[in-house]
Write an enzyme that holds these catalytic residues in place. Structure first.
Site, PDB file in Angstrom:
ATOM      1  N   HIS A   1       0.850  -1.186   0.000  1.00  0.00           N
ATOM      2  CA  HIS A   1       0.000   0.000   0.000  1.00  0.00           C
ATOM      3  C   HIS A   1       0.888   1.239   0.000  1.00  0.00           C
ATOM      4  CE1 HIS A   1      -3.590   2.414   0.920  1.00  0.00           C
ATOM      5  NE2 HIS A   1      -2.768   3.162   1.625  1.00  0.00           N
TER       6      HIS A   1
ATOM      7  N   ASP B   1     -14.964   2.656   7.414  1.00  0.00           N
ATOM      8  CA  ASP B   1     -13.910   3.569   6.956  1.00  0.00           C
ATOM      9  C   ASP B   1     -14.427   4.461   5.840  1.00  0.00           C
ATOM     10  OD1 ASP B   1     -11.134   4.589   6.644  1.00  0.00           O
ATOM     11  OD2 ASP B   1     -11.347   3.661   4.675  1.00  0.00           O
TER      12      ASP B   1
ATOM     13  N   ARG C   1     -14.365  12.806   7.575  1.00  0.00           N
ATOM     14  CA  ARG C   1     -13.077  13.456   7.899  1.00  0.00           C
ATOM     15  C   ARG C   1     -12.712  14.491   6.851  1.00  0.00           C
ATOM     16  NH1 ARG C   1      -9.213   8.707   7.891  1.00  0.00           N
ATOM     17  NH2 ARG C   1      -7.617  10.275   8.214  1.00  0.00           N
TER      18      ARG C   1
ATOM     19  N   SER D   1      -7.337   3.840   9.251  1.00  0.00           N
ATOM     20  CA  SER D   1      -8.005   3.823   7.946  1.00  0.00           C
ATOM     21  C   SER D   1      -7.243   2.919   6.969  1.00  0.00           C
ATOM     22  CB  SER D   1      -8.089   5.259   7.415  1.00  0.00           C
ATOM     23  OG  SER D   1      -8.485   5.285   6.069  1.00  0.00           O
TER      24      SER D   1
ATOM     25  N   LYS E   1      -8.262  -1.402   5.983  1.00  0.00           N
ATOM     26  CA  LYS E   1      -8.483  -1.882   4.615  1.00  0.00           C
ATOM     27  C   LYS E   1      -7.527  -3.030   4.286  1.00  0.00           C
ATOM     28  CE  LYS E   1      -8.473   2.428   3.330  1.00  0.00           C
ATOM     29  NZ  LYS E   1      -8.693   3.783   2.932  1.00  0.00           N
TER      30      LYS E   1
HETATM   31  N1  URA Z   1      -5.192   6.864   2.985  1.00  0.00           N
HETATM   32  C1  URA Z   1      -6.226   6.217   3.550  1.00  0.00           C
HETATM   33  O1  URA Z   1      -6.662   5.203   3.050  1.00  0.00           O
HETATM   34  N2  URA Z   1      -6.775   6.716   4.677  1.00  0.00           N
HETATM   35  C2  URA Z   1      -6.331   7.840   5.260  1.00  0.00           C
HETATM   36  O2  URA Z   1      -6.865   8.230   6.268  1.00  0.00           O
HETATM   37  C3  URA Z   1      -5.247   8.505   4.665  1.00  0.00           C
HETATM   38  C4  URA Z   1      -4.691   7.990   3.532  1.00  0.00           C
END
Ligand code: URA
Ligand code: CA
Length: 439
Positions: A82, A161, A168, A183, A187
């Site tokens: 990621h 999320d 947010r 967050s 995932k």
């Molecule tokens: N990427 C994400 O998936 N979540 C965040 O809060 C910031 C960057």
């Protein structure tokens, strides 16, 4: 239990219990609370923080707010990566075929680009016919055959999320280390891989602007790995300039193909090899990072990385002929060259602004759901530290209209600084954070 008590608890800088967090996230998922209460709690967390235990519970609850992708039918150790998001960052398209070609399953769910940073799903969709919307069953069937799946995040994944991120975004609570860590990691946990390599981008085009913040975020996520039963290594890499020379969906596919053919390299290859080597390390396929990089380079030389990309294209409906003839990819109608306004050295790149210039060409979205111009983007001709002659091309821009090309070139010109004297070029790999047991 009620949410007001939990908001007040965090407002008073107290630690939330596991039950508090479970109650909140389950309520977020079922739309049980009004947005003003959720927003108030997000702001209290933003201002007063969360410790490692609270962050881990938040991650766990968000991960379990939807389905956990069951990869148990895929044999072997599964790896994922990621990136926190950057400009010209095509490393997934380079490293995923390389790693998978070594027999290690890579089943990756990616997002779309929003704002100045690009998304892997958009890049893949610039390939005629390529399908990124796969069902879970289809993805598992593909993974069993090819070891490689690149797909969009399904709506069933981490719905909490998705709701909290949208909130947010409009309440000034994005840039909180525990909220970002939860967050991202929720995932990744839901996506089901055993090992996760994080590329935490740092600099003018990254989420984190300073090395200190990037290290803090990386450490939180690496430490969390143990609590959520995942192996996590984090690379901190520079976003003081775009990673590759090509920015934009079609263009980034072309650069990835060229790297897999062994025809180009540079920082994009170096970061891809570093991340890929750590994926191999987590899978215990190699003993050292150097050995991992050498193995991956061998997969470029022997053509197996490119062959794996071809297999992926065929598997997901993309036209594999693009690998030999990139003119089959869409190309915008207009082209514009940005010439250097003076002679000197390229000393600074405002990378977020370069991303905004690419957005202006049509390669990136200004708002959610906007249709992209896959053929638009920017080819950079120079990197930090290089000498520049007045009038020499700094970049070539592609867009649907002359007007958009010129508007983007204007933004791009502001983002690039040429100085009479050279300046030190920041290192590409700034740090590597791994669990203590690995050091
Ligand atoms: N990427 C994400 O998936 N979540 C965040 O809060 C910031 C960057
Ligand atoms: Ca270390």
């Amino acid at each position: 239990m009620n949410l007001l008590d939990i908001i007040i608890k965090k407002r008073e800088k107290q630690k939330l219990s596991r039950d508090d967090i479970t109650f909140w996230i389950r309520g977020v998922t079922s739309d049980a609370f009004p947005d003003y209460q959720n927003a108030a709690l997000l702001m209290a967390i933003f201002l007063n923080g969360m410790d490692a235990e609270e962050t881990a519970w938040l991650t766990y609850e968000m991960a379990h707010s939807g389905v956990i992708f069951g990869l148990s039918t895929i044999p072997g150790y599964k790896v994922d990566k990621h990136s926190t998001g950057g400009v010209g960052d095509t490393s997934t398209l380079v490293l995923a075929p390389l790693v998978a070609s070594l027999g290690i399953p890579v089943i990756k769910m990616s997002g779309r680009g929003l704002g100045f940073s690009g998304g892997t799903i958009d890049k893949l969709e610039s390939i005629p016919g390529f399908r990124t919307a796969l069902s879970e069953e289809e993805a598992l069937a593909f993974a069993q055959k090819s070891n490689l799946v690149l797909m969009g995040q399904t709506d069933h994944l981490t719905p909490a999320d998705q709701k909290l991120y949208a909130l947010r975004d409009v309440t000034g609570t994005v840039e909180s280390l525990p909220l970002i860590a939860a967050s991202i990691m929720s995932k990744k946990v839901a996506a089901g891989a055993n090992g996760i390599v994080l590329d935490v981008k740092c600099g003018s085009g990254g989420f984190m602007k300073t090395l200190e913040d990037a290290q803090k975020l990386a450490q939180i996520m690496v430490d969390m790995g143990r609590r959520v039963n995942r192996d996590v290594n984090a690379i901190i890499s520079s976003m003081e300039q775009p990673l590759g020379m090509y920015i934009g969906n079609r263009l980034e596919v072309i650069e990835a193909i060229s790297i897999l053919k062994g025809e180009s390299g540079g920082d994009l290859l170096e970061v891809s090899l570093t991340l890929g080597a750590h994926m191999l390390l987590l899978a215990k396929a190699v003993q050292t990072e150097a050995e991992g990089k050498a193995k991956l380079l061998e997969q470029i030389k022997n053509g197996q990385g490119l062959a794996k990309l071809e297999e992926l294209l065929i598997q997901q409906g993309g036209n594999p002929a693009v690998l030999e003839d990139t003119s089959l990819l869409p190309l915008s109608a207009c082209m514009h060259t940005l010439a250097a306004p003076s002679s000197g050295y390229l000393t600074q790149m405002d990378t977020a602004k370069i991303g905004r210039a690419a957005q202006e060409t049509g390669a990136g979205r200004m708002y959610k759901g906007q249709t992209l111009d896959f053929g638009a983007g920017i080819i950079l001709k120079k990197r930090l530290g290089e000498p520049v002659e007045k009038g020499e091309p700094l970049a070539i821009l592609y867009s649907a209209t002359e007007g958009k090309c010129r508007a983007a070139a204007e933004i791009l010109a502001q983002a690039i600084t040429i100085s009479p004297q050279p300046a030190p070029v920041p290192p590409l790999i700034l740090d590597i954070i791994a669990p203590e047991s690995q050091n």
